[in-house]
Scaffold this motif. Structure first.
Motif, PDB file in Angstrom:
ATOM      1  N   ALA A  30       0.819  -1.215   0.000  1.00 43.17           N
ATOM      2  CA  ALA A  30       0.000   0.000   0.000  1.00 43.17           C
ATOM      3  C   ALA A  30       0.849   1.260   0.000  1.00 43.17           C
ATOM      4  N   ARG A  31       2.041   1.191   0.587  1.00 46.17           N
ATOM      5  CA  ARG A  31       2.942   2.353   0.547  1.00 46.17           C
ATOM      6  C   ARG A  31       3.374   2.654  -0.895  1.00 46.17           C
ATOM      7  N   ARG A  32       3.416   1.609  -1.707  1.00 50.10           N
ATOM      8  CA  ARG A  32       3.826   1.807  -3.101  1.00 50.10           C
ATOM      9  C   ARG A  32       2.632   2.050  -4.019  1.00 50.10           C
ATOM     10  N   PHE A  33       1.549   1.280  -3.852  1.00 50.82           N
ATOM     11  CA  PHE A  33       0.426   1.341  -4.787  1.00 50.82           C
ATOM     12  C   PHE A  33      -0.749   2.077  -4.143  1.00 50.82           C
ATOM     13  N   ARG A  55     -10.087   4.289 -16.183  1.00 56.89           N
ATOM     14  CA  ARG A  55      -9.912   2.944 -15.640  1.00 56.89           C
ATOM     15  C   ARG A  55      -9.261   3.046 -14.257  1.00 56.89           C
ATOM     16  N   PRO A  56      -9.442   2.042 -13.412  1.00 59.68           N
ATOM     17  CA  PRO A  56      -8.722   2.044 -12.135  1.00 59.68           C
ATOM     18  C   PRO A  56      -7.223   1.884 -12.376  1.00 59.68           C
ATOM     19  N   VAL A  57      -6.435   2.574 -11.571  1.00 55.60           N
ATOM     20  CA  VAL A  57      -4.977   2.512 -11.729  1.00 55.60           C
ATOM     21  C   VAL A  57      -4.356   2.133 -10.389  1.00 55.60           C
ATOM     22  N   PRO A  58      -3.224   1.405 -10.418  1.00 58.62           N
ATOM     23  CA  PRO A  58      -2.564   1.036  -9.154  1.00 58.62           C
ATOM     24  C   PRO A  58      -1.891   2.204  -8.471  1.00 58.62           C
ATOM     25  N   GLY A  59      -1.518   3.234  -9.214  1.00 56.97           N
ATOM     26  CA  GLY A  59      -0.875   4.398  -8.604  1.00 56.97           C
ATOM     27  C   GLY A  59       0.504   4.088  -8.054  1.00 56.97           C
ATOM     28  N   ASP A  60       1.333   3.475  -8.868  1.00 53.24           N
ATOM     29  CA  ASP A  60       2.664   3.046  -8.454  1.00 53.24           C
ATOM     30  C   ASP A  60       3.546   4.255  -8.146  1.00 53.24           C
ATOM     31  N   GLN A  61       3.934   4.412  -6.876  1.00 49.52           N
ATOM     32  CA  GLN A  61       4.758   5.548  -6.468  1.00 49.52           C
ATOM     33  C   GLN A  61       6.204   5.430  -6.943  1.00 49.52           C
ATOM     34  N   ARG A  93       6.830   4.677 -10.037  1.00 44.85           N
ATOM     35  CA  ARG A  93       6.732   5.148 -11.420  1.00 44.85           C
ATOM     36  C   ARG A  93       5.646   6.216 -11.488  1.00 44.85           C
ATOM     37  N   PRO A  94       5.847   7.344 -10.850  1.00 44.25           N
ATOM     38  CA  PRO A  94       4.795   8.369 -10.764  1.00 44.25           C
ATOM     39  C   PRO A  94       4.424   8.941 -12.130  1.00 44.25           C
ATOM     40  N   ASP A  95       3.134   9.181 -12.307  1.00 43.94           N
ATOM     41  CA  ASP A  95       2.627   9.833 -13.507  1.00 43.94           C
ATOM     42  C   ASP A  95       1.373  10.608 -13.107  1.00 43.94           C
ATOM     43  N   SER A  96       0.594  11.022 -14.075  1.00 36.88           N
ATOM     44  CA  SER A  96      -0.583  11.852 -13.791  1.00 36.88           C
ATOM     45  C   SER A  96      -1.856  11.033 -13.579  1.00 36.88           C
ATOM     46  N   SER A  97      -1.752   9.689 -13.563  1.00 35.78           N
ATOM     47  CA  SER A  97      -2.964   8.861 -13.527  1.00 35.78           C
ATOM     48  C   SER A  97      -3.748   9.017 -12.228  1.00 35.78           C
ATOM     49  N   LEU A  98      -3.079   9.440 -11.141  1.00 35.19           N
ATOM     50  CA  LEU A  98      -3.774   9.622  -9.868  1.00 35.19           C
ATOM     51  C   LEU A  98      -4.338  11.033  -9.702  1.00 35.19           C
ATOM     52  N   ASP A  99      -4.134  11.909 -10.671  1.00 35.92           N
ATOM     53  CA  ASP A  99      -4.616  13.290 -10.525  1.00 35.92           C
ATOM     54  C   ASP A  99      -6.111  13.358 -10.219  1.00 35.92           C
ATOM     55  N   PRO A 100      -6.963  12.586 -10.915  1.00 32.58           N
ATOM     56  CA  PRO A 100      -8.391  12.671 -10.560  1.00 32.58           C
ATOM     57  C   PRO A 100      -8.706  12.121  -9.173  1.00 32.58           C
ATOM     58  N   TYR A 101      -7.913  11.173  -8.670  1.00 36.02           N
ATOM     59  CA  TYR A 101      -8.087  10.684  -7.305  1.00 36.02           C
ATOM     60  C   TYR A 101      -7.815  11.829  -6.315  1.00 36.02           C
ATOM     61  N   TYR A 102      -6.709  12.550  -6.549  1.00 35.07           N
ATOM     62  CA  TYR A 102      -6.385  13.698  -5.704  1.00 35.07           C
ATOM     63  C   TYR A 102      -7.499  14.739  -5.754  1.00 35.07           C
ATOM     64  N   ALA A 103      -8.012  14.997  -6.955  1.00 39.80           N
ATOM     65  CA  ALA A 103      -9.042  16.033  -7.113  1.00 39.80           C
ATOM     66  C   ALA A 103     -10.307  15.676  -6.332  1.00 39.80           C
ATOM     67  N   ILE A 104     -10.743  14.432  -6.448  1.00 41.47           N
ATOM     68  CA  ILE A 104     -11.951  14.011  -5.738  1.00 41.47           C
ATOM     69  C   ILE A 104     -11.721  14.030  -4.234  1.00 41.47           C
ATOM     70  N   ALA A 105     -10.569  13.527  -3.796  1.00 38.59           N
ATOM     71  CA  ALA A 105     -10.290  13.474  -2.360  1.00 38.59           C
ATOM     72  C   ALA A 105     -10.244  14.863  -1.751  1.00 38.59           C
ATOM     73  N   ASN A 106      -9.577  15.794  -2.413  1.00 36.48           N
ATOM     74  CA  ASN A 106      -9.471  17.130  -1.854  1.00 36.48           C
ATOM     75  C   ASN A 106     -10.805  17.866  -1.874  1.00 36.48           C
ATOM     76  N   ALA A 107     -11.627  17.586  -2.861  1.00 31.89           N
ATOM     77  CA  ALA A 107     -12.959  18.200  -2.891  1.00 31.89           C
ATOM     78  C   ALA A 107     -13.847  17.653  -1.781  1.00 31.89           C
TER      79      ALA A 107
END
Length: 298
Positions: free
Chosen positions: A169-172, A239-245, A247-261
Motif C-alpha cells: 500500500a505504501r507503493r500502490f 480505468r482504475p490505476v494502481p498508482g505506483d509511487q 513510477r509516478p505519472d498523472s494517472s492519480l490526478d483525478p483521485y487527488y481532485a476528488i479526495a481534496n474536494a
C-alpha cells in the motif's frame, strides 16, 4: 482484485432483492455456485441447497431464492443477517473468484450497520463496477461506497496479510485496503476513502457546503460525476490505476481532485488496521487521507 463496496442504510427487503438480482445479472452463470446464510454457516450448493424450515416453506410457495428466506425474515424483523454468494474458487485462483457478501451487523450500544460487497476477478471489465454502482445509487438507500482495485487476503492469516499489504500500500496508492470490522461502525460519520469509484450518499451530499463542491467537481478534468436518486457517483479517470509511487505519472490526478474536494466528508479517525506494521506506525488514518495529505503516508 476488483471490488465494489456499498455501506447501506437498510436494506429493505426490496433493496435486498435488487442487490441479489444485480449480482446475478453480472455474475457468469457458471460462477453462481454456492450460498451461505447466518442460520447455516457452511457453504451450500445452489443447485442442491440445504434449506431451513423457512427455506422449505418458501420453496413450496415457489418463492425465488428460497434459501435466502431466513435472511428476508431477519430483514423484516430489523435484525442482523448474512447472505452470501461465492463461486467456490479461492482468491488466488488463476481465473479469479466471484462473490457477493451482504450483511447487517448489530452492535448493542450503537444499532445496525450494513454493507454489500462484490468481488470480481482482476481481468473483469471494470465498467461492470460502474454500471453496478450507478444502478445501486438509483435504487438503494446508502451512506457511501467505493470501488476499484483492492488488496485481498486470507482471513485466517490476517496479521501476516496486513503486514504484507502495508508494504504494498505504501507503493500502490490506487489500491484499496478493506477491513470491514474496523470500518463498518463508522459509516454514518464519514466516507472511508477515495477509490476509482467513490459514492457519496444523499445525507452526506446534502451537508452544508457540499453542493457547491459537487458542482466544481463536475468541471474537473478526467472526473465523471453522476447524481442519482440516492447518491452521487464519482469516477476518477477511464480505468482504475494502481498508482505506483515508484513510477509516478498523472494517472492519480483525478483521485487527488476528488479526495481534496470531498475532504470535509472524510473520516478523521479509524481503528488501526491489523498487523504489527500498521499498529507500530499508527498511520491507518494517514492511508485513508493519503490523497489529501500525502506526507502522512509517505
Amino acid at each position: 482484485m476488483l471490488d465494489l463496496t456499498i455501506y447501506l442504510q437498510g436494506p429493505t427487503e426490496e433493496e435486498f432483492e435488487f442487490l441479489l438480482d444485480l449480482y446475478e445479472a453480472a455474475c457468469p452463470t457458471d460462477r453462481l455456485i454456492k450460498f451461505k446464510i447466518a442460520e447455516l454457516p457452511i457453504w451450500s450448493y445452489i443447485a442442491a441447497p440445504r434449506l431451513t424450515m423457512q427455506g422449505r416453506s418458501a420453496a413450496t410457495a415457489r418463492i425465488r431464492r428460497p434459501y435466502f428466506e431466513p435472511s428476508r425474515e431477519r430483514i423484516r424483523q430489523g435484525r442482523a443477517f448474512e447472505a452470501q454468494y461465492w463461486d467456490g474458487l479461492e482468491i488466488d485462483e488463476p481465473s479469479g473468484s466471484w462473490s457477493l457478501n451482504c450483511q447487517r451487523a448489530h452492535w448493542r450500544s450503537e444499532g445496525l450497520f450494513a454493507f454489500a460487497r462484490v468481488l470480481v476477478p482482476l481481468e473483469t471489465d471494470p465498467d461492470l463496477l460502474v454500471r453496478m454502482a450507478l444502478a445501486v445509487a438509483d435504487n438503494v438507500a446508502l451512506h457511501s461506497g467505493h470501488g476499484g482495485l483492492v488488496f485481498v487476503y486470507e482471513p485466517n492469516f490476517l496479521e501476516d496479510a496486513f503486514d504484507a499489504i502495508y508494504a504494498r500500500a505504501r507503493r500502490f496508492w490506487g489500491v484499496d485496503i478493506e477491513h470491514m470490522n474496523g470500518t463498518l461502525r463508522l459509516i454514518r460519520k464519514g466516507i472511508k476513502a477515495v477509490n476509482w469509484i467513490t459514492i457519496v450518499g444523499r445525507e452526506f451530499r446534502s451537508a452544508p457546503g457540499v453542493r457547491e463542491i459537487l458542482v466544481r467537481l463536475a468541471d474537473t478534468p478526467a472526473v465523471t460525476v453522476a447524481h442519482r436518486t440516492h447518491a452521487s457517483v464519482f469516477i476518477a479517470g477511464p480505468r482504475p490505476v494502481p498508482g505506483d509511487q515508484h513510477r509516478p505519472d498523472s494517472s492519480l490526478d483525478p483521485y487527488y481532485a476528488i479526495a481534496n474536494a470531498l475532504g470535509p466528508l472524510f473520516l478523521d479517525h479509524h481503528p488501526d488496521f491489523p498487523g504489527d506494521r500498521f499498529l507500530t506506525n499508527g498511520n491507518t488514518v494517514g492511508w485513508i487521507r493519503r490523497f489529501i495529505d500525502p506526507t502522512a503516508w509517505r
